[in-house]
Design a protein around this motif. Structure first.
Motif, PDB file in Angstrom:
ATOM      1  N   GLU A 174      -8.112   2.873  -7.424  1.00 16.98           N
ATOM      2  CA  GLU A 174      -8.529   1.919  -6.400  1.00 16.98           C
ATOM      3  C   GLU A 174      -7.428   1.799  -5.354  1.00 16.98           C
ATOM      4  O   GLU A 174      -6.241   1.699  -5.675  1.00 16.98           O
ATOM      5  CB  GLU A 174      -8.810   0.554  -7.027  1.00 16.98           C
ATOM      6  N   LYS A 175      -7.827   1.780  -4.096  1.00 17.72           N
ATOM      7  CA  LYS A 175      -6.870   1.804  -2.991  1.00 17.72           C
ATOM      8  C   LYS A 175      -5.867   0.653  -3.060  1.00 17.72           C
ATOM      9  O   LYS A 175      -4.655   0.862  -2.914  1.00 17.72           O
ATOM     10  CB  LYS A 175      -7.626   1.774  -1.666  1.00 17.72           C
ATOM     11  N   GLU A 176      -6.316  -0.558  -3.296  1.00 19.37           N
ATOM     12  CA  GLU A 176      -5.402  -1.705  -3.303  1.00 19.37           C
ATOM     13  C   GLU A 176      -4.397  -1.622  -4.439  1.00 19.37           C
ATOM     14  O   GLU A 176      -3.232  -1.993  -4.277  1.00 19.37           O
ATOM     15  CB  GLU A 176      -6.192  -3.012  -3.383  1.00 19.37           C
ATOM     16  N   LYS A 177      -4.828  -1.105  -5.584  1.00 18.29           N
ATOM     17  CA  LYS A 177      -3.899  -0.961  -6.698  1.00 18.29           C
ATOM     18  C   LYS A 177      -2.839   0.092  -6.397  1.00 18.29           C
ATOM     19  O   LYS A 177      -1.666  -0.056  -6.771  1.00 18.29           O
ATOM     20  CB  LYS A 177      -4.662  -0.606  -7.976  1.00 18.29           C
ATOM     21  N   ASN A 181      -0.291  -1.558  -3.973  1.00 15.40           N
ATOM     22  CA  ASN A 181       0.568  -2.554  -4.616  1.00 15.40           C
ATOM     23  C   ASN A 181       1.543  -1.921  -5.599  1.00 15.40           C
ATOM     24  O   ASN A 181       2.654  -2.417  -5.797  1.00 15.40           O
ATOM     25  CB  ASN A 181      -0.283  -3.609  -5.328  1.00 15.40           C
ATOM     26  N   ASP A 226      -4.322   3.651   5.643  1.00 12.74           N
ATOM     27  CA  ASP A 226      -3.671   2.590   4.887  1.00 12.74           C
ATOM     28  C   ASP A 226      -2.338   3.030   4.285  1.00 12.74           C
ATOM     29  O   ASP A 226      -1.617   2.199   3.725  1.00 12.74           O
ATOM     30  CB  ASP A 226      -4.596   2.099   3.758  1.00 12.74           C
ATOM     31  N   ARG A 280       0.581   1.045   5.229  1.00 11.18           N
ATOM     32  CA  ARG A 280       0.733  -0.214   4.498  1.00 11.18           C
ATOM     33  C   ARG A 280       1.571  -0.020   3.247  1.00 11.18           C
ATOM     34  O   ARG A 280       2.322  -0.921   2.854  1.00 11.18           O
ATOM     35  CB  ARG A 280      -0.648  -0.770   4.120  1.00 11.18           C
ATOM     36  N   GLU A 281       1.435   1.137   2.601  1.00  8.26           N
ATOM     37  CA  GLU A 281       2.247   1.402   1.423  1.00  8.26           C
ATOM     38  C   GLU A 281       3.733   1.443   1.787  1.00  8.26           C
ATOM     39  O   GLU A 281       4.558   0.830   1.112  1.00  8.26           O
ATOM     40  CB  GLU A 281       1.833   2.721   0.769  1.00  8.26           C
TER      41      GLU A 281
END
Length: 351
Positions: A263-266, A269, A303, A306-307
């Motif tokens: 999953e992208k958000e995981k 983070n 994204d 963002r990382e």
């Protein structure tokens, strides 16, 4: 404290180092105007490797280079895998940066020899060099030569604190590797590997390999190689030959593997948490070295910035410099353990 520089072009390199004979590590973005033939005009020693992209502070570049002034005490080895014998060098007792030809079939055997030649407390991190064409070519260099099927080893008192991020989740398996050799996975569960992989990926993605370029779909679905203690080492399928999957990194017959998805958000983070772990274990922090798999960047697309922003925010100190590479495979011996070659992973070294 090492000095680092963002180098937009070869002319800029010679402008910055025009009166220098410093020992230099040059991390080269594959889209830059790097010209190996010009290095003969540099007065000092210079070593480096070519990667899909490089990282400097809060940005990533395919068309620039990062230069790092090494200590004069640094011992640098550029070697073909076939000729590397760790006993010839003093490797025990020092931290290492290790860059390899990321598309070579000789990586695992090399890391076995390197591991046997180092001490249990040596910290090692690095990554695979290469280009996004995924065609093998010479990508490691000194001033005198460029090589493939080899490694660049930089040995010094780096005093790294190393952390590794891996947040991919199992969606299928366990599957048994019933036939494989080096980078080529022939069969899973006594069936052609691609047939098994295709069924899982097409069902989960609701897309077809008949309509999408292989890597455009496979980059979202790596394989997870199960290890004794339960952790997974990720392997990227980069293309197929009929029913065979060709991977970045070796896979052994009778291994247990899973098909993964993230999953992208995981993923975003996880890199920040990895940086925080490395920083928490390091006193007198000056630099953060980020080695992130290029296929993670391809998955995250826009994204991905963002990382990097998350890693920069974890530093919390403008005097600490983030440098790094987007690599074809990542190297680390987290927790003083075996030297692993990862895919789709973020490795952070604080020093």
């Amino acid at each position: 404290m090492l000095k680092t520089y963002l180098i937009p072009s070869m002319d800029d390199f010679f402008h910055v180092f025009q009166n220098s004979a410093k020992k230099i590590l040059l991390l080269v973005g594959e889209g830059s105007n790097f010209d190996h033939s010009r290095l003969v005009h540099y007065h000092g020693e210079i070593y480096g490797a070519i990667f899909p992209q490089v990282i400097y502070r809060g940005n990533h570049y395919c068309d620039a280079m990062v230069a790092i002034e090494l200590k004069e005490s640094a011992n640098v080895i550029l070697t073909a895998f076939d000729y590397f014998n760790g006993s010839e060098y003093k490797l025990d007792g020092s931290d290492m940066l290790v860059f390899v030809d990321g598309l070579s079939s000789g990586i695992t055997d090399f890391l076995d020899v390197l591991y046997a030649s180092t001490g249990i407390r040596d910290n090692i991190l690095g990554g695979g060099a290469g280009k996004l064409t995924l065609k093998q070519e010479p990508v490691l260099f000194s001033k005198q030569e460029m090589i493939q099927d080899g490694a660049l080893i930089l040995i010094d008192s780096w005093h790294f604190s190393v952390a590794v991020s891996n947040i991919w989740e199992k969606i299928s398996g366990p599957h048994i590797v019933t036939d494989a050799e080096k980078l080529e996975l022939y069969a899973l569960d006594y069936r052609d590997a691609f047939d098994v992989y295709r069924e899982v990926v097409e069902k989960d993605s609701e897309k077809s390999f008949d309509q999408v370029d292989f890597f455009e779909l496979s980059k979202f679905y790596p394989l997870g190689l199960s290890r004794i203690h339960g952790e997974l080492v990720v392997r990227d399928p980069i293309y197929r030959k009929d029913g065979t999957l060709v991977l970045v990194g070796d896979i052994d017959k009778n291994s247990v593997v899973y098909i993964l998805n993230g999953e992208k958000e995981k993923l975003l983070n996880a890199s920040r948490r990895t940086a925080e772990q490395a920083i928490a274990r390091k006193e007198n922090l000056h630099h953060l070295f980020m080695i992130d798999c290029i296929s993670r960047a391809l998955v995250l697309e826009r994204d991905f910035k963002r990382e990097i922003d998350g890693v920069v925010e974890s530093i919390g100190n403008d005097e600490v410099t983030l440098i790094g590479i987007l690599s074809i495979g990542e190297i680390a011996n987290e927790n003083e353990g075996y030297i692993d070659f990862y895919n789709k992973t973020c490795v952070i070294g604080a020093f």
